[in-house]
Design a protein around this motif. Structure first.
Motif, PDB file in Angstrom:
ATOM      1  N   ARG A 171     -32.423  51.486-131.955  1.00  0.00           N
ATOM      2  CA  ARG A 171     -34.025  51.236-131.568  1.00  0.00           C
ATOM      3  C   ARG A 171     -33.844  51.333-129.874  1.00  0.00           C
ATOM      4  O   ARG A 171     -34.732  51.892-129.667  1.00  0.00           O
ATOM      5  CB  ARG A 171     -34.155  49.594-131.849  1.00  0.00           C
ATOM      6  CG  ARG A 171     -34.101  49.293-133.453  1.00  0.00           C
ATOM      7  CD  ARG A 171     -35.025  48.362-133.860  1.00  0.00           C
ATOM      8  NE  ARG A 171     -36.377  48.253-133.504  1.00  0.00           N
ATOM      9  CZ  ARG A 171     -37.078  49.125-134.417  1.00  0.00           C
ATOM     10  NH1 ARG A 171     -36.548  49.707-135.392  1.00  0.00           N
ATOM     11  NH2 ARG A 171     -38.382  49.164-134.322  1.00  0.00           N
ATOM     12  N   GLY A 210     -40.746  54.516-129.350  1.00  0.00           N
ATOM     13  CA  GLY A 210     -42.024  55.246-130.290  1.00  0.00           C
ATOM     14  C   GLY A 210     -42.235  56.469-129.750  1.00  0.00           C
ATOM     15  O   GLY A 210     -42.378  57.332-130.629  1.00  0.00           O
ATOM     16  N   ASP A 242     -45.337  53.444-135.282  1.00  0.00           N
ATOM     17  CA  ASP A 242     -44.900  52.211-136.304  1.00  0.00           C
ATOM     18  C   ASP A 242     -45.684  52.642-137.601  1.00  0.00           C
ATOM     19  O   ASP A 242     -45.638  51.335-138.233  1.00  0.00           O
ATOM     20  CB  ASP A 242     -45.319  50.956-135.511  1.00  0.00           C
ATOM     21  CG  ASP A 242     -44.104  50.665-134.487  1.00  0.00           C
ATOM     22  OD1 ASP A 242     -43.036  50.983-134.732  1.00  0.00           O
ATOM     23  OD2 ASP A 242     -44.521  50.289-133.332  1.00  0.00           O
ATOM     24  N   SER A 281     -41.503  53.454-141.225  1.00  0.00           N
ATOM     25  CA  SER A 281     -42.442  53.912-140.468  1.00  0.00           C
ATOM     26  C   SER A 281     -41.799  55.237-139.719  1.00  0.00           C
ATOM     27  O   SER A 281     -40.772  55.485-140.143  1.00  0.00           O
ATOM     28  CB  SER A 281     -42.639  52.994-139.241  1.00  0.00           C
ATOM     29  OG  SER A 281     -41.555  52.794-138.154  1.00  0.00           O
ATOM     30  N   ARG A 308     -40.930  55.601-136.626  1.00  0.00           N
ATOM     31  CA  ARG A 308     -39.978  55.381-135.901  1.00  0.00           C
ATOM     32  C   ARG A 308     -38.581  54.942-136.690  1.00  0.00           C
ATOM     33  O   ARG A 308     -37.360  55.305-136.334  1.00  0.00           O
ATOM     34  CB  ARG A 308     -40.338  54.117-135.028  1.00  0.00           C
ATOM     35  CG  ARG A 308     -39.119  53.735-133.893  1.00  0.00           C
ATOM     36  CD  ARG A 308     -39.530  52.759-133.079  1.00  0.00           C
ATOM     37  NE  ARG A 308     -38.495  52.292-132.252  1.00  0.00           N
ATOM     38  CZ  ARG A 308     -38.593  51.136-131.506  1.00  0.00           C
ATOM     39  NH1 ARG A 308     -39.400  50.356-131.593  1.00  0.00           N
ATOM     40  NH2 ARG A 308     -37.586  51.041-130.445  1.00  0.00           N
ATOM     41  N   ASP A 309     -39.019  54.133-137.729  1.00  0.00           N
ATOM     42  CA  ASP A 309     -37.727  53.785-138.640  1.00  0.00           C
ATOM     43  C   ASP A 309     -37.175  55.138-139.188  1.00  0.00           C
ATOM     44  O   ASP A 309     -35.820  55.253-139.232  1.00  0.00           O
ATOM     45  CB  ASP A 309     -38.360  52.774-139.946  1.00  0.00           C
ATOM     46  CG  ASP A 309     -38.778  51.526-139.443  1.00  0.00           C
ATOM     47  OD1 ASP A 309     -38.238  51.037-138.503  1.00  0.00           O
ATOM     48  OD2 ASP A 309     -39.454  51.044-140.243  1.00  0.00           O
TER      49      ASP A 309
END
Length: 466
Positions: A296, A301, A322, A367, A369-370
């Motif tokens: 992370r 982002g 997100d 999302s 980002r995920d």
């Protein structure tokens, strides 16, 4: 009658100074400078203390851009490879020094002279990672732009390496006779004489750096394409690999090693060394939690959106990182948004990649980002020191690699914990050296000194490249 036991392989370990890129957590308080010499020196000394084979530097010939602006993770730039490695030769004694130098925009005489000089300065510890350039954007720095169609760049690289080898070998095979009174060479000595005529190079003269302590610098190659694999099988001493899973690694290993016989080479003459990131913890659970935190930190982002733009070839700055993936398809036109980014080449079918990513995101409720975190930034080795040592040894003994080039996420101190905890466990297993047994990089890698060439080129007669 039982089958004979397979000999235990010795593991090769190296360290990649990562600079600022998507593997680096540059915002961590422990992160230091990526350009000050003290960072390079700390990193190299740690690798040598751990008895690693070599240190590796990548190359960046131009600051990358995205959306017409310099990509923010590149703002520190990249200092010159030869300058760094020459300085590191003075603060290390055994560690190999590997640099990436481009064959598309340089000339054989210049590069051969620089590597031969580095090999002398380091007492035989130099290595060259031979690469080609793939984009006109980088070429603009050299006033060549789209110099050479992409399909011809391996042709140039092959002849570039062959020509450089002629120069390295031009001091071999002759009896160098000197006048004892003056110290000058007698008129019939041909040391350094070369003539090369080929498709890409037509040069002749006298190479002015004598043969080095290991004969020639070690040659590395990083291409994963069909042309890259064949190029490595024909003339490289080691090839980098991007495959970090056991099954993929074994397939790559089998494929590349299987190409060697038709070039008159044996499997032990080419090492396969994947790059590998790692996260260590007191327990496997601690390491897994830290690995999630690191991923992370690596992917903000804004970084996630920029990564998605590599595939979509569209400005996605208006999307919520997100939130869900874009419902529009990638732009299949010329890729002008991200310039100088190698990642663009990874996604050769943007529509198929976008479809696959949407399916993954929907199935896992990810999302943007995920998705980028889970598909692009997983560490190769995560666990306690015991777990990581076991896994590395398992890969090597199962012929998924001959070792690994380790890429820490903290510079310059990220290698320290591996050196202090994992290396001793590998040494206890008897699969990694406790002391250097030789002085040159070829000694460390178990590679023979190349035989001096015989024939016309070594004696200054015209050599014609096919």
């Amino acid at each position: 009658m039982s089958e004979p036991r397979k000999p235990v392989k010795q593991i090769h370990l190296a360290a990649h100074f990562p600079g600022v890129n998507n593997t680096t957590v540059w915002s961590d308080p422990q992160a230091g400078s990526h350009i000050e010499f003290s960072s390079f020196a700390h990193f190299a000394r740690t690798a040598e203390r751990a008895k690693f084979d070599f240190l590796f530097l990548a190359e960046g010939l131009r600051l990358r851009e995205q959306g017409g602006q310099i990509y923010d993770l590149d703002v520190v730039g990249r200092p010159d490879t030869f300058t760094i490695l020459s300085a590191l030769a003075a603060v290390t004694e055994r560690l190999g020094l590997t640099g990436t130098i481009n064959s598309t925009f340089n000339e054989p005489y210049e590069v051969a002279r620089q590597f031969a000089s580095l090999d002398h300065l380091s007492d035989g510890r130099a290595a060259w990672n031979v690469v080609t350039s793939w984009d006109a954007f980088t070429g603009e720095n050299f006033r060549r732009g789209g110099f050479l169609p992409q399909e011809e760049r391996y042709s140039r690289a092959k002849e570039f390496l062959a020509t450089a080898n002629e120069l390295f070998d031009s001091w071999h095979g002759d009896e160098i006779v000197a006048d004892p009174a003056t110290g000058t060479f007698l008129s019939d000595a041909k040391a350094g004489a070369f003539v090369h005529q080929g498709q890409h190079f037509d040069i002749e003269g006298q190479f002015n750096v004598p043969g080095s302590p290991q004969g020639r610098p070690v040659i590395f190659q990083a291409g994963d394409s069909e042309e890259g694999r064949e190029f490595a099988a024909a003339g490289a001493d080691a090839i980098f690999s991007r495959y970090a899973t056991l099954k993929e690694g074994q397939a790559f290993y089998t494929d590349v090693k299987g190409r060697l016989a038709r070039h008159g080479r044996t499997p032990d003459q080419l090492l396969i060394l994947p790059a590998a990131t790692f996260v260590l913890g007191d327990t496997d659970a601690d390491a897994a939690e830290l690995a999630r935190e690191v991923r992370r930190q690596q992917v903000s982002g804004a970084t996630a959106l920029k990564h998605l733009e590599f595939v979509w070839n569209r400005d996605l700055s208006g999307y919520d990182p997100d939130g869900p993936l874009p419902d529009i398809d990638p732009d299949l036109g010329e890729h002008t948004l991200a310039r100088g980014r190698a990642q663009v080449r990874m996604y050769r079918d943007p529509l198929a990649t976008a479809r696959e990513w949407r399916e993954l995101a929907a199935a896992n409720k990810w999302s943007i980002r995920d998705l980028v975190i889970e598909t692009g930034n997983r560490q190769a080795f995560v666990g306690s020191a015991e777990t990581v040592a076991h896994t590395i040894n398992e890969f090597v003994q199962a012929d998924a690699s001959d070792g690994f080039i380790l890429v820490p996420h903290i510079t310059p101190g990220g290698l320290d914990v591996f050196a202090d905890t994992v290396v001793p466990l590998l040494q206890e297993r008897g699969v990694f050296r406790t002391e250097y047994e030789g002085t040159t990089l070829r000694d460390h890698l178990g590679l023979d000194r190349p035989a001096a060439r015989s024939g016309s080129a070594a004696h200054g007669e015209r050599a014609v490249a096919s």
